[in-house]
Scaffold this motif. Structure first.
Motif, PDB file in Angstrom:
ATOM      1  N   GLY A 460     -13.590   2.154  -2.322  1.00  0.00           N
ATOM      2  CA  GLY A 460     -13.374   1.063  -3.263  1.00  0.00           C
ATOM      3  C   GLY A 460     -12.695   1.535  -4.532  1.00  0.00           C
ATOM      4  N   PHE A 461     -13.112   2.683  -5.049  1.00  0.00           N
ATOM      5  CA  PHE A 461     -12.465   3.239  -6.235  1.00  0.00           C
ATOM      6  C   PHE A 461     -11.006   3.582  -5.943  1.00  0.00           C
ATOM      7  CE2 PHE A 461     -16.675   5.029  -8.152  1.00  0.00           C
ATOM      8  CZ  PHE A 461     -17.064   3.735  -8.446  1.00  0.00           C
ATOM      9  N   ASP A 462     -10.761   4.182  -4.782  1.00  0.00           N
ATOM     10  CA  ASP A 462      -9.386   4.540  -4.420  1.00  0.00           C
ATOM     11  C   ASP A 462      -8.518   3.292  -4.293  1.00  0.00           C
ATOM     12  OD1 ASP A 462     -10.149   7.165  -4.392  1.00  0.00           O
ATOM     13  OD2 ASP A 462     -10.283   7.328  -2.212  1.00  0.00           O
ATOM     14  N   ARG A 463      -9.104   2.232  -3.734  1.00  0.00           N
ATOM     15  CA  ARG A 463      -8.366   0.980  -3.569  1.00  0.00           C
ATOM     16  C   ARG A 463      -7.955   0.422  -4.923  1.00  0.00           C
ATOM     17  NH1 ARG A 463     -11.089  -3.729  -0.034  1.00  0.00           N
ATOM     18  NH2 ARG A 463     -10.831  -2.081   1.486  1.00  0.00           N
ATOM     19  N   GLY A 464      -8.830   0.535  -5.911  1.00  0.00           N
ATOM     20  CA  GLY A 464      -8.524   0.015  -7.232  1.00  0.00           C
ATOM     21  C   GLY A 464      -7.384   0.734  -7.912  1.00  0.00           C
ATOM     22  N   SER A 465      -7.123   1.969  -7.502  1.00  0.00           N
ATOM     23  CA  SER A 465      -6.036   2.732  -8.120  1.00  0.00           C
ATOM     24  C   SER A 465      -4.705   2.501  -7.425  1.00  0.00           C
ATOM     25  CB  SER A 465      -6.375   4.233  -8.099  1.00  0.00           C
ATOM     26  OG  SER A 465      -6.468   4.711  -6.766  1.00  0.00           O
ATOM     27  N   ASP A 466      -4.703   1.706  -6.350  1.00  0.00           N
ATOM     28  CA  ASP A 466      -3.462   1.426  -5.619  1.00  0.00           C
ATOM     29  C   ASP A 466      -2.482   0.655  -6.489  1.00  0.00           C
ATOM     30  OD1 ASP A 466      -4.151   2.665  -3.324  1.00  0.00           O
ATOM     31  OD2 ASP A 466      -4.586   0.861  -2.169  1.00  0.00           O
ATOM     32  N   ASP A 467      -1.202   0.969  -6.333  1.00  0.00           N
ATOM     33  CA  ASP A 467      -0.141   0.152  -6.911  1.00  0.00           C
ATOM     34  C   ASP A 467       0.230  -0.877  -5.849  1.00  0.00           C
ATOM     35  OD1 ASP A 467       1.907  -0.892  -8.380  1.00  0.00           O
ATOM     36  OD2 ASP A 467       3.340   0.687  -7.894  1.00  0.00           O
ATOM     37  N   ASP A 468      -0.258  -2.093  -6.009  1.00  0.00           N
ATOM     38  CA  ASP A 468      -0.104  -3.112  -4.970  1.00  0.00           C
ATOM     39  C   ASP A 468       0.336  -4.427  -5.610  1.00  0.00           C
ATOM     40  OD1 ASP A 468      -0.171  -4.198  -2.429  1.00  0.00           O
ATOM     41  OD2 ASP A 468      -2.328  -4.553  -2.435  1.00  0.00           O
ATOM     42  N   PRO A 469       1.585  -4.478  -6.101  1.00  0.00           N
ATOM     43  CA  PRO A 469       2.035  -5.682  -6.817  1.00  0.00           C
ATOM     44  C   PRO A 469       2.144  -6.891  -5.894  1.00  0.00           C
ATOM     45  CG  PRO A 469       3.875  -4.190  -6.441  1.00  0.00           C
ATOM     46  CD  PRO A 469       2.637  -3.450  -6.012  1.00  0.00           C
ATOM     47  N   LEU A 470       1.967  -8.058  -6.488  1.00  0.00           N
ATOM     48  CA  LEU A 470       2.100  -9.298  -5.735  1.00  0.00           C
ATOM     49  C   LEU A 470       3.578  -9.620  -5.518  1.00  0.00           C
ATOM     50  CD1 LEU A 470      -0.498 -11.536  -7.631  1.00  0.00           C
ATOM     51  CD2 LEU A 470      -0.842 -10.275  -5.500  1.00  0.00           C
ATOM     52  N   PRO A 471       3.929 -10.110  -4.339  1.00  0.00           N
ATOM     53  CA  PRO A 471       5.315 -10.539  -4.125  1.00  0.00           C
ATOM     54  C   PRO A 471       5.603 -11.810  -4.910  1.00  0.00           C
ATOM     55  CG  PRO A 471       3.966 -11.115  -2.230  1.00  0.00           C
ATOM     56  CD  PRO A 471       3.087 -10.309  -3.147  1.00  0.00           C
ATOM     57  N   GLU A 472       6.860 -12.046  -5.208  1.00  0.00           N
ATOM     58  CA  GLU A 472       7.243 -13.259  -5.916  1.00  0.00           C
ATOM     59  C   GLU A 472       7.172 -14.453  -4.970  1.00  0.00           C
ATOM     60  OE1 GLU A 472      10.952 -12.975  -7.899  1.00  0.00           O
ATOM     61  OE2 GLU A 472      10.413 -11.186  -9.046  1.00  0.00           O
ATOM     62  N   ALA A 473       6.832 -15.596  -5.531  1.00  0.00           N
ATOM     63  CA  ALA A 473       6.777 -16.826  -4.749  1.00  0.00           C
ATOM     64  C   ALA A 473       7.800 -17.809  -5.297  1.00  0.00           C
ATOM     65  CB  ALA A 473       5.382 -17.442  -4.816  1.00  0.00           C
TER      66      ALA A 473
END
Length: 697
Positions: A460-473
């Protein structure tokens, strides 16, 4: 308001008033004063009682407005009909926070609901934080600020420490608190929120996230009234590196109804809570025993970097049992590298050395054998955590004398190793080994589940550090208020990146034939009506239609609609090419009553109701989170190309799920549900074969 609020005056008050204070030390209005005098609380205590000049040796005041001194927290313990008046008086006296023991508010309806609404208004107007009503209150052992009427202090006092406990049930919360005390866990703070007219579980989690003294957070939840605030708080805890262990009840229909009655909470769909916890790094527990096991471990243990488990045992049978449970809960038991096996064999030629490492019962007489087997595992095994099974040797003073020399030395050599010892022993021996950083469990599988929970915390901690931007809509992708037919719904969804085949709308038999000819091959023809959702039930779907059969198929479809749905508005017949083969999946969005738009993905078509192999995420989320969602499915091998079939392009599928989540979040107040079933997933991404969007009623 979705942002968590400051609870400093509630958690760490420097002065406390008790409204409804009593000279009877065991009454609700007397217990907090009695306990704070015993502890003692270092700040001033102001009893409020218009009938008494003195309460338990302290000067009493007729009205809280008569105190004339700053009051951080006031405890309210008067009958429900009198609560609003004293709360309004507290606001006039600039009291910073309140704890309201009194019950019979929204949980019973009627006048109680009206009174609770007035409490909410007073809190909002004054900025005074209110815990309750119908709550067991608060406790901070470091200062002995005791805002509770719990009788737990009559049989023991908790010690200060790093565990923050939040609960929506007072009795359950008191049970957890006593459990923690008996386990020797130090408590930073404890809050029972009750009806949550103001302060809620999310505020408490957020406080723990920002509080430097809090190391681990536990929560008992029955429901959630402000999901945005909860999600914000969970993100804060994850970013601060504070593990959160939560027991969410109300998963059954009866349990959900009981939760609503108990604290006037909305339970929400249990599968969505489960997904939200996983998404935001919370470890969900299913018993108070699990909660305490895992919280205790997180207070003292580093977090594993992975899921590779080493097993050292004095029993071959225990090694088999541990291996089975490890597989059940998702831990790996890798074969040890040759260098590790050679080290084991050099010390014990008779030992099993692959992993589990069976040092046999000889290790309880020749302690160096245990040390050498364990050191081989830790030095060369490339494992992330180690389980050590020693049966009941902990009750042997002779054996423990040897182990109490070996284990501290091993810990000194491997200070960051995560080691759990499954052993029956005395409390004294348990606490001695725990002081050296070992996790002690009586039952091995229970210990394995605790270590697996620590692995989930790390993930869970590792997931929070992910760079996971939202795609544009696209800004024009807006769900209208009117009900859409399949063609219009598909056109809207295609604009956000959901691929659909070339489709034509035919209003006549001739147009149907022309459409089939234009699409070049065998086609599917479906009744097109926003009023008819289950098309097959009325003969509204024809497959493998060729040009010569298009007219008769059109007539049959229209006749079936006229017979079975005479009041439906029919827009014609939808014509589309038959889809190439692939894996039938389902994409859907449900507007959950608690968390709002929640995306579902899983095995689709006729299988969705049979296998229920689906996963959920709260919208919106990025492509990396969507990929984790996909990989949770038991049917993942089907998507990866099982038995020589074409593997699905999972990256494109994840991006599409992410785009759907952004679209759903942007239209949260405009729809009830979105269904794309089936979506045929393939190596080229795939194609959607249906589209249903139900707008808000």
């Amino acid at each position: 308001m979705s942002q968590p609020r400051d609870l400093t005056a509630l958690i760490d008050p420097k002065s406390i008033a008790v409204i409804g204070a009593s000279n009877e030390p065991y009454k609700f209005g007397g217990r907090p004063i009695r306990y704070m005098k015993m502890a003692p609380f270092q700040g001033p205590i102001y009893p409020i009682n218009p009938r008494e000049p003195e309460i338990q040796g302290l000067k009493a005041y007729a009205d809280i407005r008569d105190v004339g001194q700053p009051i951080d927290m006031a405890i309210v313990t008067v009958p429900a009909p009198a609560v609003v008046g004293v709360v309004e008086a507290a606001a006039e006296a600039n009291v910073k926070s309140l704890v309201i023991f009194s019950s019979s508010f929204a949980e019973v309806g009627g006048d109680g609901a009206v009174w609770q609404e007035r409490l909410r208004q007073v809190s909002e107007e004054s900025g005074m934080r209110i815990c309750g009503p119908n709550c067991l209150g608060t406790l901070t052992p470091a200062t002995w600020a005791i805002g509770t009427f719990s009788s737990m202090f009559d049989h023991g006092w908790p010690k200060p420490g790093g565990l923050t406990i939040m609960t929506q049930s007072g009795a359950v919360g008191a049970h957890i608190l006593v459990q923690a005390r008996e386990l020797g866990l130090g408590i930073r703070t404890w809050v029972a929120t009750g009806n949550e007219v103001d302060v809620d579980i999310a505020d408490c989690i957020a406080y723990g996230a920002t509080d430097p003294e809090t190391k681990v957070i536990t929560a008992y939840m029955e429901g959630c009234k402000n999901p945005e605030r909860l999600i914000t708080a969970l993100k804060m805890a994850r970013e601060a590196g504070k593990p959160v262990f939560c027991m969410k009840v109300g998963s059954s229909e009866v349990g959900a109804a009981a939760a609503a009655t108990h604290t006037a909470s909305l339970a929400g769909a249990d599968a969505v809570f489960d997904a939200a916890f996983r998404q935001f790094g919370v470890v969900r527990v299913h018993s108070l025993e699990e909660m305490m096991d895992q919280a205790a471990a997180a207070l003292v243990s580093p977090l594993p970097k992975g899921r590779r488990l080493g097993i050292v045992t004095v029993s071959g049978g225990a090694g088999v049992m541990a291996s089975d449970e490890a597989e059940n809960i998702g831990l790996e038991v890798p074969e040890l590298p040759k260098i590790a096996q050679d080290a084991v064999k050099a010390a014990m030629p008779y030992a099993a050395a692959r992993n589990p490492v069976d040092v046999t019962a000889m290790a309880t007489n020749q302690f160096d054998l245990l040390r050498e087997g364990l050191e081989a595992m830790l030095e060369h095994g490339k494992v992330d955590m180690t389980m050590i099974f020693l049966s009941a040797v902990g009750f042997s003073e002779r054996i423990m004398e040897g182990l109490n020399e070996i284990f501290p030395a091993i810990r000194e050599r491997y200070p960051d190793a995560i080691m759990s010892i499954a052993m029956l022993c005395s409390d004294e021996n348990r606490r001695h080994l725990e002081s050296h950083g070992y996790l002690i469990c009586e039952e091995m599988n229970r210990g394995l589940r605790t270590m697996e929970a620590l692995a989930r915390v790390r993930e869970g901690f590792d997931r929070g550090s992910d760079d996971d931007p939202l795609p544009e809509a696209p800004s024009d992708a807006v769900i209208p208020e009117s009900l859409l037919n399949e063609f219009d719904a598909a056109q809207l969804l295609s604009r956000i990146g959901v691929p659909y085949p070339d489709m034509r709308v035919a209003a006549t038999a001739d147009e149907a034939r022309a459409a089939v000819e234009a699409l070049g091959g065998r086609c599917v023809m479906k009744i097109l009506s926003a009023d008819i959702q289950h098309k097959s039930d009325i003969g509204g779907v024809k497959l493998n239609v060729i040009p010569d059969g298009a007219a008769s198929a059109f007539e049959a479809i229209m006749a079936g609609a006229a017979e079975h749905a005479p009041s439906a508005t029919v827009d014609g017949v939808l014509v589309a090419p038959m889809a190439a083969s692939g894996v039938e999946t389902i994409l859907g969005v449900q507007n959950d009553p608690v968390f709002g738009p929640t995306v579902m993905f899983g095995l689709g078509g006729i299988f969705v109701e049979v296998f229920r192999d689906v996963s959920f995420r709260v919208a919106p989320f990025g492509p990396k989170e969507a990929m984790r969602m996909i990989r949770e499915l038991k049917s993942l091998p089907m998507l990866e190309g099982a038995r020589g079939t074409e593997p699905v392009d999972l990256e494109r599928l994840a991006l599409m799920l992410s785009k759907l989540s952004v679209f759903a979040a942007a239209n949260a107040d405009r729809f009830e549900s979105i269904d794309i079933n089936p979506f045929v997933a393939r190596g080229d991404g795939g194609v959607a074969l249906d589209a249903v969007i139900a707008p808000k009623a």
